[in-house]
Every structure is written in C-alpha cells, then in structure tokens.
Enzyme design. Structure first.
Site, PDB file in Angstrom:
ATOM      1  N   GLU A 258       0.842  -1.215   0.000  1.00 52.46           N
ATOM      2  CA  GLU A 258       0.000   0.000   0.000  1.00 52.46           C
ATOM      3  C   GLU A 258       0.869   1.254   0.000  1.00 52.46           C
ATOM      4  O   GLU A 258       0.529   2.258  -0.609  1.00 52.46           O
ATOM      5  CB  GLU A 258      -0.941   0.017   1.211  1.00 52.46           C
ATOM      6  CG  GLU A 258      -1.925  -1.132   1.258  1.00 52.46           C
ATOM      7  CD  GLU A 258      -2.733  -1.288  -0.015  1.00 52.46           C
ATOM      8  OE1 GLU A 258      -3.197  -0.273  -0.559  1.00 52.46           O
ATOM      9  OE2 GLU A 258      -2.891  -2.433  -0.472  1.00 52.46           O
ATOM     10  N   TRP A 261       1.800   1.779  -3.492  1.00 53.35           N
ATOM     11  CA  TRP A 261       0.712   2.441  -4.238  1.00 53.35           C
ATOM     12  C   TRP A 261       0.767   3.957  -4.013  1.00 53.35           C
ATOM     13  O   TRP A 261       0.540   4.758  -4.912  1.00 53.35           O
ATOM     14  CB  TRP A 261      -0.670   1.949  -3.760  1.00 53.35           C
ATOM     15  CG  TRP A 261      -1.176   0.734  -4.468  1.00 53.35           C
ATOM     16  CD1 TRP A 261      -1.269  -0.533  -3.964  1.00 53.35           C
ATOM     17  CD2 TRP A 261      -1.695   0.664  -5.812  1.00 53.35           C
ATOM     18  NE1 TRP A 261      -1.811  -1.371  -4.907  1.00 53.35           N
ATOM     19  CE2 TRP A 261      -2.082  -0.667  -6.044  1.00 53.35           C
ATOM     20  CE3 TRP A 261      -1.874   1.605  -6.838  1.00 53.35           C
ATOM     21  CZ2 TRP A 261      -2.628  -1.088  -7.251  1.00 53.35           C
ATOM     22  CZ3 TRP A 261      -2.425   1.182  -8.047  1.00 53.35           C
ATOM     23  CH2 TRP A 261      -2.789  -0.151  -8.251  1.00 53.35           C
ATOM     24  N   TRP A 289     -21.603  11.158 -19.697  1.00 53.26           N
ATOM     25  CA  TRP A 289     -22.137  11.040 -18.333  1.00 53.26           C
ATOM     26  C   TRP A 289     -23.566  11.555 -18.282  1.00 53.26           C
ATOM     27  O   TRP A 289     -23.905  12.501 -18.984  1.00 53.26           O
ATOM     28  CB  TRP A 289     -21.277  11.847 -17.357  1.00 53.26           C
ATOM     29  CG  TRP A 289     -19.824  11.480 -17.347  1.00 53.26           C
ATOM     30  CD1 TRP A 289     -18.798  12.222 -17.834  1.00 53.26           C
ATOM     31  CD2 TRP A 289     -19.247  10.281 -16.816  1.00 53.26           C
ATOM     32  NE1 TRP A 289     -17.607  11.556 -17.636  1.00 53.26           N
ATOM     33  CE2 TRP A 289     -17.851  10.367 -17.018  1.00 53.26           C
ATOM     34  CE3 TRP A 289     -19.761   9.139 -16.183  1.00 53.26           C
ATOM     35  CZ2 TRP A 289     -16.970   9.360 -16.618  1.00 53.26           C
ATOM     36  CZ3 TRP A 289     -18.887   8.150 -15.787  1.00 53.26           C
ATOM     37  CH2 TRP A 289     -17.515   8.250 -16.008  1.00 53.26           C
ATOM     38  N   ASN A 324     -11.112   1.565   2.618  1.00 53.88           N
ATOM     39  CA  ASN A 324     -10.674   1.470   1.222  1.00 53.88           C
ATOM     40  C   ASN A 324     -11.602   0.615   0.358  1.00 53.88           C
ATOM     41  O   ASN A 324     -11.954   0.995  -0.767  1.00 53.88           O
ATOM     42  CB  ASN A 324      -9.252   0.919   1.156  1.00 53.88           C
ATOM     43  CG  ASN A 324      -8.791   0.760  -0.283  1.00 53.88           C
ATOM     44  OD1 ASN A 324      -8.721   1.733  -1.027  1.00 53.88           O
ATOM     45  ND2 ASN A 324      -8.503  -0.469  -0.683  1.00 53.88           N
ATOM     46  N   TRP A 342     -16.709  10.949 -12.773  1.00 50.01           N
ATOM     47  CA  TRP A 342     -15.871  10.639 -11.614  1.00 50.01           C
ATOM     48  C   TRP A 342     -15.334  11.893 -10.934  1.00 50.01           C
ATOM     49  O   TRP A 342     -15.070  11.899  -9.740  1.00 50.01           O
ATOM     50  CB  TRP A 342     -14.717   9.707 -12.009  1.00 50.01           C
ATOM     51  CG  TRP A 342     -13.803  10.222 -13.093  1.00 50.01           C
ATOM     52  CD1 TRP A 342     -13.941  10.016 -14.437  1.00 50.01           C
ATOM     53  CD2 TRP A 342     -12.637  11.038 -12.942  1.00 50.01           C
ATOM     54  NE1 TRP A 342     -12.936  10.651 -15.131  1.00 50.01           N
ATOM     55  CE2 TRP A 342     -12.114  11.282 -14.239  1.00 50.01           C
ATOM     56  CE3 TRP A 342     -11.965  11.571 -11.847  1.00 50.01           C
ATOM     57  CZ2 TRP A 342     -10.963  12.046 -14.463  1.00 50.01           C
ATOM     58  CZ3 TRP A 342     -10.822  12.339 -12.066  1.00 50.01           C
ATOM     59  CH2 TRP A 342     -10.340  12.569 -13.362  1.00 50.01           C
ATOM     60  N   TRP A 365     -10.062   7.282  -7.907  1.00 54.29           N
ATOM     61  CA  TRP A 365     -11.267   7.576  -8.699  1.00 54.29           C
ATOM     62  C   TRP A 365     -11.111   7.144 -10.145  1.00 54.29           C
ATOM     63  O   TRP A 365     -12.026   6.569 -10.740  1.00 54.29           O
ATOM     64  CB  TRP A 365     -11.631   9.067  -8.600  1.00 54.29           C
ATOM     65  CG  TRP A 365     -12.501   9.276  -7.397  1.00 54.29           C
ATOM     66  CD1 TRP A 365     -12.105   9.680  -6.160  1.00 54.29           C
ATOM     67  CD2 TRP A 365     -13.901   9.001  -7.305  1.00 54.29           C
ATOM     68  NE1 TRP A 365     -13.171   9.680  -5.306  1.00 54.29           N
ATOM     69  CE2 TRP A 365     -14.292   9.273  -5.985  1.00 54.29           C
ATOM     70  CE3 TRP A 365     -14.870   8.551  -8.206  1.00 54.29           C
ATOM     71  CZ2 TRP A 365     -15.606   9.110  -5.539  1.00 54.29           C
ATOM     72  CZ3 TRP A 365     -16.178   8.389  -7.771  1.00 54.29           C
ATOM     73  CH2 TRP A 365     -16.536   8.663  -6.449  1.00 54.29           C
TER      74      TRP A 365
END
Ligand code: FAD
Length: 437
Positions: A258, A261, A289, A324, A342, A365
């Site tokens: 993590e 990341w 959208w 998460n 988004w 996102w």
C-alpha cells in the site's frame, strides 16, 4: 542588519523528527527559523469553514510550536498567499537560504517555482528535498527511462531498488540547537482567518503492531479495525513514511504494498499532471455522463438504497474516513451505476476525507471509473450486493451506519443493478469505440 538566517518552510511534513529538508536546514550552519504559511489560495477554496483538516493542521502547529520552545525557538505562522508572505519576510528578515520538502501537486509545483524566482531575485537560495515518499519522480522508471503506468511492474522495480539508504531516518534533532532562538506572540486563531474551532477526535498517530501483522487477512473487511488509519498522518507528514516502512518491512508485504501504491500515484501525478482534470486514458474523456444532480445528492447523503454504498457515504460524512474497500464500491457505483462523472465524486471525497490527497484520490477515482492506470476492464462492474455479501457478510458495518436497513424506512434502490450495468456497458463501449474510429 541582523545576522543571516535560514528558513525552513513546513508544508506536508509537520514534524521535527526525521524530516529531510529540516535536517539539511539545521546542518546549513545558519540559525533556522521554522515557518508555516496558511495559504489563502488553498483556504479560499474550502467551502466548509469548519474544515477538519484545517483544524488538524492548527492543532499540529501548536504541537510543533511547543516542541520548538524546548529548544528556545518558536514556530512562525503567517496567513496569506505564499507570494505575499515571502515578499514581506524578505523585506523584514535577513534570509540567506530557504529549505523545504518536495510537493508534487500541480499547484505546489507552480507555487514553488514562483517562490524560487522571487527569492532568487534577492540572491536567496531555495533548497528542496524528497521527504514525502520513498521513491519519487524518476527514481523508479523503466529500463528506457520512461515512467511506469502499470502498478505491478512498478512495484517490482520499487522493491528491487529498495535498500536501507532509502528509509533510514534523518537524525534531525541532533542539530536542534541550530534553531533560531526567538519567542513568538503565538499562532493565529482559526477565527482570525475565517475558520472555526470545534472539538473532534482525530485518528491517533500510533502504528499498531497487530494491525500491521494481520493487515493481509483483515484489510478488506470494513467492520474490522484492520487498517492503520494513518492516512491523515502520512498526508500531513505528522508521521514519517520512512519510519513506517522500516517498521512494516519484515512484518507485512501487503502493508508495504500500500505504501508502494502511495508512491506510485505521486509519481503518476508528477509525470502526467493532466490526470488532475482529465482521464489518464484519453478515450475515457468521451463518456457521455448522465450527471443527474438528484441522484448525485442521494449518493452524497447515503440514500441510494444500496446498503454498503450508503454505509460508506454516511461513514465519510460523519467521520471524514471511509474504508478502502468501500471507497472502491462507492466510487464504482457513482460512475458505473449512476453514470456520474468521476470528477464529481472526486471533488466530494476531496472536500470530506481527512486523508485527502490529490494523487491518491485521483488515482483511486480514475481506477474506479476505468479511466486510469491499472484500470480493470470497464466491463467488470462491481455488484454492490455481492460486495456486501463478501466483505460485510454479517452486515455489521451496514447495521452500524444504516440502522434502518431492512425496515420500511429504508429507501428503495435508486437504480436496478442489472439495468444500470447494461447501460454502463453501452455508454462505456460507445466512448471507447469513438476513440478507436
Ligand atoms: P491503510 O490501509 O492502513 O494503508 C496505509 C497507508 O497506505 C494509507 O494511510 C495510505 O497512505 C497508503 N495507501 C493505502 N492504500 C492506498 C492506495 N490505494 N493509494 C495510495 N495510497 C494508499 N488515500 C489517500 O491517502 N488519500 C485519498 O484522498 C484517497 N482517496 C481515495 C479515493 C478512492 C476512490 C479510493 C478507491 C482510494 C483512495 N485512497 C486515498 C486510498 C485508500 O483508500 C486510503 O489510503 C486508505 O483507505 C486510508 O486508510 P488507512 O490509513 O487505514 O490505510
């Protein structure tokens, strides 16, 4: 003229110990004035004047100031735009050098370039250091020198490059006698620049052994206290990522993953700053959208009729935190089931999350929307009911946040999963097809 000094400018590194830029400042041979600027360019964008992050920063500044007083120094706190503040400081003080740590957000890069220029005009040097991440910018790149855009090969290279050199602590406090000796009249109250003081309990700055050791098995279950909750401390640098990594390395590969990341998304934002406002993969800018504002409000308020989604949004609204797994589910639901851009969800999370960080939030996102690095193929759409069965099998998390779930008082689903899924597939495939034509 007073004696020359160095200034250390705190930003997302609100700690004295193991702080790279501060270490170099204190070793510069000049007395070091510690500085923090409440940047009105950033504060003016915050709609909620009872912002928890601003409160957190304020509390942490008091803590820093108390520590500095032990060394006969104090924190200087200014309010204004960085350019205004620096102009004044240059006039008032005899500054020779300025030290600070890197910040990779587009706004920060622009800000630092301006300040560097401003200081340079007066012959003041500007020194910046890596502190926020383990590897930055071009430190982990492909053989041909280009950046990775997929996480797994990046993480492999990251691990192969790692050595204690990269996570050893800076013994900052060994040089604490070099802080400028002075006393201040105190830190400005939040009210003095339009914000509110209120009481709120922030996650503790404690690295829990059991959490790190069992992270791999527990991290996906929102009802379990299985993650560190250190996000806010890593975000504002009240905890050193080097120390955290050094602690976790021999205990939990999945926890270390993590932190990789985290580096990855910072690296992506630095190399591809366009992600801050558009899709990482251009074809996803074509998505038509629906952007239904009423549906968006129901999502924000945790009233979609999908209990795991509603639980997550209510947790976020009340605590500034969301697990998460649930961030992934709620983000996927907004983009795929409700066909809402988004960027709307990203902005909502940005306003609410205690650990809000542009790079990680944007990465999360875009991943959920399918438009980012590592995106799962767009036709793989989370089924929120199955996600709940799998990750909240006893509905403990849902019952905590949606007590009316299962009664007549609970809202009916805002959309039907199968119908929404089919529509999302059509809209997404149309967008990707347009690009290919
Ligand atoms: P832990 O699970 O204990 O992880 C330890 C630390 O590793 C975290 O505190 C964080 O600094 C880092 N980390 C963990 N997962 C990730 C990840 N996927 N990407 C980057 N860093 C990670 N994280 C943020 O720090 N800020 C955000 O604004 C943010 N927005 C997100 C939005 C979405 C849509 C998604 C799917 C994820 C987002 N994340 C964000 C990543 C992740 O959800 C949070 O870091 C994590 O939930 C924070 O809880 P924790 O401190 O208990 O983390």
């Amino acid at each position: 003229m007073d004696d020359a000094i160095a200034v250390f400018w705190f930003r997302r590194d609100l700690r004295l110990d193991d702080n790279a830029g501060l270490y170099h400042a204190l070793k510069s041979g000049l007395p070091v004035l510690p500085l923090f600027i409440f940047d009105t360019n950033i504060l003016d964008e915050l709609e909620d004047k009872a912002d928890k992050r601003v409160l957190f920063i304020h509390q942490e500044l008091h803590r820093l100031d108390e520590q500095l007083r032990e060394y006969g120094s104090a924190l200087r706190v200014e309010v204004g735009t960085p350019v205004q503040v620096w102009r004044q400081l240059i006039e008032k003080l005899n500054i020779e050098k300025v030290f600070t740590n890197h910040d990779f957000e587009p706004y920060a890069i622009e800000r630092d370039a301006l300040i560097k220029e401003l200081l340079g005009e007066k012959g003041i040097s500007f020194h910046t250091y890596k502190d926020h991440v383990i590897f930055e910018k071009n430190e982990v790149v492909k053989e041909d020198g280009t950046p990775y855009t997929v996480f797994t090969p990046y993480s492999r290279k990251w691990k192969s490059k790692l050595s204690p050199f990269y996570y050893k602590s800076y013994p900052t406090l060994k040089y604490a006698h070099n802080f400028l000796k002075w006393s201040s009249s105190g830190i400005p109250a939040l009210e003095s620049f339009g914000f509110k003081t209120f009481s709120f309990t922030f996650p503790e700055r404690v690295v829990r052994h059991d959490v790190v050791v069992h992270y791999g098995e527990r991290r996906d279950f929102p009802a379990v206290n299985g993650t560190s909750r250190l996000g806010i401390h890593l975000r504002f640098g009240t905890l050193s990522v080097r120390k955290l990594l050094a602690y976790a390395l021999d205990k939990s590969p999945s926890f270390v993953n993590e932190l990789i990341w985290r580096d990855f998304y910072q690296m992506i934002l630095w190399h591809f700053p366009h992600v801050a406002h558009s899709a990482f993969r251009a074809e996803y800018n074509n998505i038509e959208w629906e952007n239904d504002t009423e549906k968006f409000m129901r999502w924000c308020n945790g009233q979609t009729g999908y209990p795991i989604v509603d639980a997550g949004m209510r947790e976020l609204n009340e605590t500034g935190y969301m697990h998460n797994r649930v961030r992934m589910i709620t983000a996927s639901f907004l983009t795929k089931h409700l066909l809402i851009d988004w960027r709307w969800g990203e902005a909502y999370f940005a306003a609410k999350l205690l650990d809000f960080d542009l790079a990680a939030n944007n990465g999360g996102w875009q991943w959920a929307a399918g438009s980012g690095t590592d995106a799962a193929p767009y036709f793989r759409i989370f089924n929120p009911s199955l996600q709940m069965q799998k990750f909240d099998p006893n509905a403990l998390y849902v019952k905590k946040w949606v007590p009316e779930w299962g009664t007549d008082r609970y809202v009916k689903p805002i959309v039907q999963h199968e119908v929404a899924r089919k529509k999302a597939l059509e809209v997404y495939s149309r967008a990707v097809r347009i690009e290919k034509e």
